[in-house]
Design a protein around this motif. Structure first.
Motif, PDB file in Angstrom:
ATOM      1  N   SER B  36       0.831  -1.207   0.000  1.00 35.59           N
ATOM      2  CA  SER B  36       0.000   0.000   0.000  1.00 35.59           C
ATOM      3  C   SER B  36       0.869   1.263   0.000  1.00 35.59           C
ATOM      4  N   PHE B  37       1.927   1.242   0.821  1.00 34.08           N
ATOM      5  CA  PHE B  37       2.757   2.446   0.924  1.00 34.08           C
ATOM      6  C   PHE B  37       3.545   2.692  -0.359  1.00 34.08           C
ATOM      7  N   THR B  39       2.418   1.923  -3.220  1.00 30.75           N
ATOM      8  CA  THR B  39       1.397   2.425  -4.143  1.00 30.75           C
ATOM      9  C   THR B  39       1.295   3.949  -4.043  1.00 30.75           C
ATOM     10  N   VAL B  40       1.405   4.449  -2.806  1.00 32.94           N
ATOM     11  CA  VAL B  40       1.368   5.907  -2.615  1.00 32.94           C
ATOM     12  C   VAL B  40       2.533   6.563  -3.368  1.00 32.94           C
ATOM     13  N   MET B  43       1.747   6.653  -6.992  1.00 31.42           N
ATOM     14  CA  MET B  43       0.760   7.693  -7.286  1.00 31.42           C
ATOM     15  C   MET B  43       1.452   9.058  -7.440  1.00 31.42           C
ATOM     16  N   GLU B  47       1.911  11.259 -10.984  1.00 33.44           N
ATOM     17  CA  GLU B  47       1.353  12.607 -11.090  1.00 33.44           C
ATOM     18  C   GLU B  47       2.434  13.602 -11.505  1.00 33.44           C
ATOM     19  N   GLU B  53      -3.383  15.003 -12.101  1.00 37.06           N
ATOM     20  CA  GLU B  53      -3.832  14.725 -10.750  1.00 37.06           C
ATOM     21  C   GLU B  53      -4.859  13.605 -10.842  1.00 37.06           C
ATOM     22  N   ILE B  54      -4.550  12.492 -10.238  1.00 39.98           N
ATOM     23  CA  ILE B  54      -5.465  11.354 -10.288  1.00 39.98           C
ATOM     24  C   ILE B  54      -6.646  11.650  -9.369  1.00 39.98           C
ATOM     25  N   PRO B  55      -7.876  11.646  -9.907  1.00 39.97           N
ATOM     26  CA  PRO B  55      -9.021  11.999  -9.063  1.00 39.97           C
ATOM     27  C   PRO B  55      -9.277  10.953  -7.975  1.00 39.97           C
ATOM     28  N   ASP B  56      -9.897  11.393  -6.887  1.00 37.01           N
ATOM     29  CA  ASP B  56     -10.123  10.523  -5.725  1.00 37.01           C
ATOM     30  C   ASP B  56     -10.796   9.202  -6.117  1.00 37.01           C
ATOM     31  N   LEU B  59      -8.436   6.530  -6.973  1.00 35.17           N
ATOM     32  CA  LEU B  59      -7.388   6.165  -6.008  1.00 35.17           C
ATOM     33  C   LEU B  59      -7.754   4.839  -5.352  1.00 35.17           C
ATOM     34  N   ASN B  60      -7.557   3.749  -6.085  1.00 33.37           N
ATOM     35  CA  ASN B  60      -7.853   2.427  -5.545  1.00 33.37           C
ATOM     36  C   ASN B  60      -6.877   1.402  -6.138  1.00 33.37           C
ATOM     37  N   ARG B  61      -6.978   0.197  -5.655  1.00 37.09           N
ATOM     38  CA  ARG B  61      -6.013  -0.839  -6.061  1.00 37.09           C
ATOM     39  C   ARG B  61      -6.068  -1.127  -7.562  1.00 37.09           C
ATOM     40  N   ARG B  62      -7.249  -1.065  -8.150  1.00 37.44           N
ATOM     41  CA  ARG B  62      -7.370  -1.405  -9.570  1.00 37.44           C
ATOM     42  C   ARG B  62      -6.523  -0.472 -10.442  1.00 37.44           C
ATOM     43  N   PHE B  64      -3.712   0.772  -9.829  1.00 38.02           N
ATOM     44  CA  PHE B  64      -2.274   0.509  -9.733  1.00 38.02           C
ATOM     45  C   PHE B  64      -1.936  -0.978  -9.875  1.00 38.02           C
TER      46      PHE B  64
END
Lengths: 307, 82
Positions: B36-37, B39-40, B43, B47, B53-56, B59-62, B64
């Motif tokens: 998860s970290f 992945t951040v 992200m 960007e 800017e990836i919209p909210d 922002l999920n696993r799919r 990435f």
């Protein structure tokens, strides 16, 4: 809506203060507790212990602080920098001291000379556990189960009495294989619900996420929900529309295991915990059964006091 | 082209412990050890690399999950050039 909710939070807080259950200390979210409030917390704590007794967890108690290097390694600052409470202290000489007193007397900010100490306030009861267990070496094949209880701190001043900055968290933590810890969490999801229903408060269980910071936090929250890593047992406290998480059931996968090199059966250990927000449960009981426990339903009193 | 820029970001920030040049565009990165970290970090790097800017809601696993999935999201967020 938010303003209306805030008002309901403040109304309930005022009632608790008026009945003397909480004692104002001049900071939102930091309160004294009356003897009666403490008795309810203590009785609930014993009830939790009775539900968990057959598992024979190892009891460990930590002070409400942990080592700063361990805290830094824990990753807490990646996820919740806004909640962390670090302990600072004066470490200067005579001249610095005089300067501090000067600024204090003038009403200026005197805190900029404060330096970080080696301790940080505990953000969750289980945080000091993982490094302590890791130091013992690999876990036995059956893994480990621990009973923890500590004051915790989170910097989130609020008028919602259920969102205190200093609060107590009781936890059972399971460390072992992924099968062992997932089974433990399932067991406590069922037990926790039965326990709270026996106290005759309205409960709902839902998938949840931690309050991760910032846009990166949005991603972490979504991941956590997608994978159903966190469940909460919710009870309406200050208002009906926005129930409060009183218990939480968390599966950390191998996050803490990898971080602290916890090993079980020649693999990185997985961890899970069930957490009880002790003040929140007490508040839920006062909210639903009244401010005087003498007037609570007989069945609830029998559960808690055995009378 | 976008795939290769995404692959370089995965190599630099994915902390996968395997050689990113050997990943196919549909290899599941979570099964390859993406945390998860990390992945951040992906992200933030995406960007910056593509000035998006990836919209909210994305922002999920799919988003990435694989190099191909990230390329698809990046492509959808880049201004149309035609």
């Amino acid at each position: 809506m938010s303003a209306a909710l805030d008002r309901m939070d403040a109304d309930f807080l005022r009632e608790l203060l008026r009945h003397g259950l909480l004692i104002d200390m001049g900071v939102d979210g930091v309160y004294g507790r009356s003897g009666l409030f403490e008795e309810v917390v203590e009785r609930f704590s014993r009830l939790v212990a009775a539900f968990g007794e057959e598992d024979t967890a190892e009891v460990i108690r930590f002070p409400p602080a942990m080592s700063r290097p361990q805290f830094e390694r824990s990753g807490y600052l990646k996820s919740f920098p806004q909640l962390a409470g670090t302990v600072h202290s004066f470490m200067g000489n005579d001249r610095d001291h005089a300067h501090l007193l000067d600024e204090l007397a003038c009403g200026h900010d005197w805190t900029h000379g404060q330096r970080a100490t080696d301790t940080v306030l505990t953000p969750a009861a289980c945080y000091p556990l993982y490094p302590a267990i890791a130091r013992r070496g690999p876990l036995p094949a059956q893994g480990g189960l621990y009973d923890l209880y500590s004051y915790c701190f989170r910097h989130e001043p609020s008028l919602d009495p259920a969102r205190m900055q200093f609060f107590r968290m009781r936890e059972y933590v399971r460390i072992g294989t992924s099968d062992q810890v997932v089974a433990f969490r399932q067991l406590w999801l069922e037990r926790g619900e039965a326990l709270m229903r026996s106290l005759e408060v309205p409960v709902a269980i839902d998938v949840a996420n931690d309050p991760f910071f910032g846009r990166a936090g949005k991603l972490l929250s979504n991941n956590q929900r997608d994978q159903k890593l966190k469940f909460e047992l919710l009870i309406p406290i200050a208002n009906e529309d926005n129930p409060t998480a009183c218990l939480s059931f968390n599966y950390h996968q191998d996050h803490f295991g990898a971080l602290w090199d916890l090993r079980c059966n020649d693999a990185v250990a997985h961890t899970a915990c069930v957490g009880f927000g002790m003040e929140r449960v007490a508040l839920a009981l006062f909210r639903h059964h009244g401010f005087d426990p003498q007037d609570w339903p007989r069945t609830v009193r029998r559960r808690l006091w055995g009378d | 082209m976008i795939d290769e820029r995404v692959r370089r970001i995965v190599a630099d920030h994915g902390k996968l412990g395997i050689d990113a040049s050997r990943l196919s565009t549909d290899t599941d990165l979570y099964e390859s050890g993406l945390t998860s970290f990390a992945t951040v970090q992906l992200m933030l790097a995406l960007e910056e690399e593509f000035s998006i800017e990836i919209p909210d809601r994305l922002l999920n696993r799919r988003t990435f999950q694989s190099i191909g999935a990230m390329s698809g999201v990046v492509t959808s967020l880049l201004p149309a050039t035609a």
